[in-house]
Design an enzyme around this catalytic site. Structure first.
Site, PDB file in Angstrom:
ATOM      1  CG  HIS A   1      -2.111  -0.874   1.074  1.00 51.69           C
ATOM      2  ND1 HIS A   1      -2.931  -1.204   2.125  1.00 51.69           N
ATOM      3  CD2 HIS A   1      -2.638  -1.506  -0.008  1.00 51.69           C
ATOM      4  CE1 HIS A   1      -3.903  -1.993   1.712  1.00 51.69           C
ATOM      5  NE2 HIS A   1      -3.741  -2.198   0.420  1.00 51.69           N
ATOM      6  CD  GLU A   2      -1.541   4.641  -0.152  1.00 50.93           C
ATOM      7  OE1 GLU A   2      -1.259   5.327  -1.145  1.00 50.93           O
ATOM      8  OE2 GLU A   2      -2.660   4.137   0.007  1.00 50.93           O
TER       9      GLU A   2
END
Length: 599
Positions: free
Chosen positions: A440-441
């Site tokens: 994520h991210e």
């Protein structure tokens, strides 16, 4: 004993280690004092325990389904988020002028952490909405803010971030979604977005997508990317959500964890015009989106920390109550078995969890206080220094917990033995949920290139040099304490190795060779920073122990801090030395490996 928060540790970090009451004295946070902070944390803990935690297993087992073109999910998801909204938590970190509660970011971080620990999948909807609203608040025009922010801060409309595409993945320069300006001043969005968390659901009255797209004729690559607000339902002049905006749900992705969060493939402009509003200036979309992503990266690191905290709390409780085997010095088979926490290797695994979780928690909250210092600092030079330090630490606070707090979840499963792999306990779910935070991210590799290539290399190592001096000050202070002198020496040696390696990498003129071991460098960098955090905690614990007579519970608490500090600097920090040596040597083993060697 709560399974979603350690309030004693939270109080220690906020009030004893970071002294947040100095921040609360600023007029911006006039509505908050220590009692108000604790009351807010009490409310969050109650709602998280009553509404989020009980449905965590249910939303994992009954993940969203694509039924007749819509998403179906357990009713408890919407009910939990309604309780979150009712308490005002969507509005918590936003300024009064935007309709928010103007709370400090450290309080928002601590509150969000309880919900994430209780149920990451459901909390994701709030996390993404707050991030999207923050982006709109920072860069949207007044009309867009008046139209969308009140609904988002009330938790009536949710938000997303739409970056990735099927063919591009993390390479945003290769996105193909286009935005063509119409005569009405709106843009026609056309393209496909993949891996969109929260991209479709029937909970909120509208979904506010933050979409990266290219305006035809703009610059090539990332310099030609613009940012658009694209609602699921078009909004009329009165601010009401009306007809659908031709955003089609093409499918749901089914991931190994965080299953209660929809993850979608969305098609824009496929069955008709999809209208979007330009945010800010054309071709500055990456710059704007990174405002949201940097905030999100701190949030992802904290989410990983909280998933590991849940595993640690469950496994510690189990270890104290599960009787099995006898002490190593007891050979009498007729004697009763002892709790497994009596076995040294169980305590080793618990210590590894404690060191990772409480070290990462300290880093996350430290970064949150930097956000608050930015919001309250008037001096331009001081603001620039704080912003540079926060930028330097952002890839670390995202990736170190995502790697090492996931490892903590592994140890939690191991302590439970066979039970750890079953659904009788939440450990296997927590591991699966946490594994997603690694990607994520931005992946570990992307964060490594960001740290070494942009944050360290961007100013020739100047920000890092100042930060190293700050960490040296802690080592120097600890060296005067006989109980911490050995740990102070270990941190000082780690700082020497980090400085030496950084200079060798900066001096390398070949970018491919310099960045070949950027991920290894990032991991070692994180170990040094967490060691600094632990030495700071140990110093605070020593001061508290010397200051006054303590209760038995406080004596145990501070003793635990000292033990975890010793563990991390003796067992974990030495691992950084080998990684820094490898990076310093500019080793090219992986870079030189030909593609046809694999598979």
């Amino acid at each position: 004993m709560s399974m979603i928060v350690d309030r004693r540790d939270l109080d220690f970090l906020l009030f004893e280690l970071f002294g947040v009451e100095a921040l609360l004295a600023h007029p911006r946070f006039a509505a908050y004092d220590r009692d108000a902070v604790r009351q807010m944390l009490d409310t969050a803990q109650q709602i998280a325990q009553d509404r989020f935690l009980p449905i965590a297993a249910e939303v994992d087992a009954n993940e969203p389904a694509f039924v007749d073109g819509k998403v179906a999910m357990p009713a408890g998801t919407g009910a939990a988020l309604a309780a979150y909204a009712g308490a005002g938590f969507f509005a918590l970190p936003f300024a009064d002028a935007a309709g928010g509660l103007q709370a400090p970011w450290f309080l928002h971080t601590a509150v969000s952490g309880m919900f994430t620990c209780a149920n990451t999948a459901v909390t994701n909807y709030a996390f993404l909405t707050i991030a999207a609203a923050n982006l709109l608040s920072a860069f949207g025009d007044d009309t867009l803010k008046r139209t969308y922010l009140p609904k988002m801060l009330a938790g009536e409309w949710f938000g997303t971030m739409c970056l990735s595409e099927p063919q591009a993945g993390s390479s945003l320069a290769d996105i193909r979604t286009t935005a063509t300006l119409g005569e009405d001043g709106l843009y026609r969005i056309r393209g496909n977005k993949m891996w969109i968390s929260g991209g479709e659901q029937e909970i909120s009255g509208n979904i506010v997508h933050m979409v990266l797209a290219k305006i035809p004729g703009g610059p090539a690559g990332t310099k030609g990317i613009s940012l658009f607000l694209v609602p699921k339902r078009r909004v009329d002049a009165d601010g009401a959500a009306g007809e659908l905006n031709n955003i089609a749900l093409a499918g749901l992705n089914h991931k190994m964890g965080q299953r209660g969060t929809t993850n979608c493939l969305l098609n824009f402009g496929e069955g008709g015009e999809t209208l979007g509003h330009l945010i800010g200036e054309p071709h500055r979309g990456i710059e704007y989106m990174f405002h949201m992503m940097n905030e999100a990266r701190i949030g992802v690191g904290h989410a990983s920390t909280m998933a590991a905290l849940a595993g640690y709390l469950y496994s510690a409780k189990y270890a104290k109550t599960r009787a099995q085997g006898r002490r190593i010095d007891n050979r009498d088979p007729a004697s009763p078995p002892v709790p497994i926490i009596e076995h040294a290797d169980i305590r080793r695994m618990l210590m590894a969890q404690k060191a990772a979780v409480e070290g990462a928690q300290a880093l996350c909250l430290y970064c949150a206080t930097l956000v608050d210092r930015l919001a309250t600092e008037d001096d331009k030079a001081a603001r620039e220094g704080i912003a540079a330090l926060l930028g330097l630490l952002t890839p670390v606070v995202k990736s170190w917990p995502s790697e090492h707090c996931l490892e903590a979840n592994k140890w939690a499963i191991q302590i439970l033995g066979g039970y750890g792999y079953t659904r009788d306990y939440p450990l296997e779910r927590l591991y699966r949920d946490n594994r997603l935070n690694h990607i994520h991210e931005g992946t570990f590799g992307i964060q490594g290139m960001d740290l070494l290539g942009r944050k360290v290399g961007g100013d020739g190592g100047a920000t890092l040099a100042r930060f190293i001096e700050t960490m040296r000050e802690t080592a120097a202070e600890a060296s005067g304490d006989e109980a911490l002198a050995g740990e102070a020496d270990r941190l000082a040696a780690g700082l020497d190795a980090l400085a030496l390696t950084t200079q060798a990498l900066i001096d390398c003129v070949d970018p491919a060779r310099r960045l070949a071991n950027a991920t290894i460098y990032l991991d070692a960098f994180g170990h040094v920073v967490i060691a600094w955090m632990w030495l700071r905690q140990a110093l605070a614990a020593r001061k508290a122990m010397d200051a006054a007579a303590l209760s038995e519970a406080d004596e145990r608490f501070y003793a635990g801090k000292l033990a975890a500090c010793r563990y991390f600097l003796r067992y974990e920090l030495p691992l950084a030395a080998a990684r820094l040596e490898l990076a310093r040597a500019l080793d090219t083993t992986c870079l030189d490996a030909e593609p046809d060697l694999f598979g």
